[in-house]
Write an enzyme that holds these catalytic residues in place. Structure first.
Site, PDB file in Angstrom:
ATOM      1  CD  GLU A  11      -3.035  -1.390   2.192  1.00  0.00           C
ATOM      2  OE1 GLU A  11      -4.110  -1.879   2.141  1.00  0.00           O
ATOM      3  OE2 GLU A  11      -2.402  -1.164   3.383  1.00  0.00           O
ATOM      4  CG  ASP A 215     -12.583  -7.819   0.721  1.00  0.00           C
ATOM      5  OD1 ASP A 215     -11.601  -7.413   1.014  1.00  0.00           O
ATOM      6  OD2 ASP A 215     -13.694  -7.885   1.455  1.00  0.00           O
TER       7      ASP A 215
END
Ligand code: ADE
Length: 252
Positions: A11, A215
């Site tokens: 990230e 998700d």
């Protein structure tokens, strides 16, 4: 000085090469990259996953590096049925969905602070929303058509909304439903944002949380997760944070 955090190496990885005069320092099992990003002094670090890891890292950024605000970038599982993989949520109210000191106090209440969530500041969220918009306009520089197609990312949306954090990767329908029913305004779940928001609140500095939906916080959550982090989330973080600093500097 601005602190930039992610929970996982992916990230923040693509941001490291953009930092000029970078100095690397290790402390408390974290590596801090200090330098300037598009002319602004920054410290970049990945905290590791979870509220404790994020809170200690945020505290270190404030006390050791004197950061005056923190931007957190990473991924989240969708709760709201309209959210799609690849959408971006900018945090407005940050809840801790695993905080429960009932019957001493009400569910989700943060002990002694008399509040159930931490609010982000409009100036920061506006900048994050504008940065995400600019990122999507030039998204092809960062994410290939092939990878977008793989995750069915067509027209990603940007939402300003509530986020809930907890020390759980939500991947069971029943757990998802419980959070949805008890915190109906929450758009997505993750594992750090509200911890960083609490530390920032306690030290009186602004905090921004920017999350890419990876998700649907259900039984299919682990499918393709590593590939999403590697090929999509890492590029979203790079692009959105760079745009954030362009906005901050008033640059094009
Ligand atoms: N981060 C990304 N997806 C998540 C999920 N389903 N639960 C918690 N944190 C997440």
């Amino acid at each position: 000085m601005i602190g930039i955090m992610g929970a996982m190496p992916e990230e923040i990885r693509h941001l490291i090469p953009h930092i000029q005069n970078v100095r690397q320092q290790e402390s408390g099992m974290r590596v801090y990259y200090q330098g300037t990003l598009l002319g602004t002094p920054v410290v970049l670090v990945f905290s590791r996953i979870g509220k404790v890891a994020a809170a200690t890292t945020a505290t270190n950024l404030i006390l050791e590096y004197g950061v005056e605000e923190i931007i957190f970038t990473g991924v989240a599982g969708a709760l709201h049925p309209d959210l799609r993989i690849g959408d971006v949520v900018v945090g407005r109210h940050l809840y801790q969905h695993d905080m429960d000191a009932t019957p001493i106090m009400s569910r989700f209440e943060i002990p002694l602070l008399g509040r159930h969530f931490f609010e982000t500041a409009p100036a920061q969220t506006d900048r994050a929303l504008a940065a995400a918009k600019r990122f999507f306009e030039g998204m092809n520089q960062y994410v290939s058509e092939q990878e977008k197609a793989r995750f069915h990312i067509a027209k990603p949306e940007i939402v300003l909304g509530d986020i809930a954090s907890g020390d759980v990767f939500v991947s069971a329908h029943a757990h998802k439903t419980d959070i949805q029913e008890s915190l109906p305004s929450v758009q997505c779940v993750e594992m750090e944002g509200a911890a960083v928001a609490q530390v920032c609140y306690e030290f009186g500095i602004p905090c921004t949380v920017i999350r890419t939906i990876s998700d649907a916080a259900n039984e299919s959550s682990e499918l393709d997760f590593p590939r999403f982090i590697e090929t999509i989330a890492s590029n979203y973080s790079e692009g959105i944070v760079l745009e954030w600093f362009r906005q901050y500097n008033g640059l094009q």
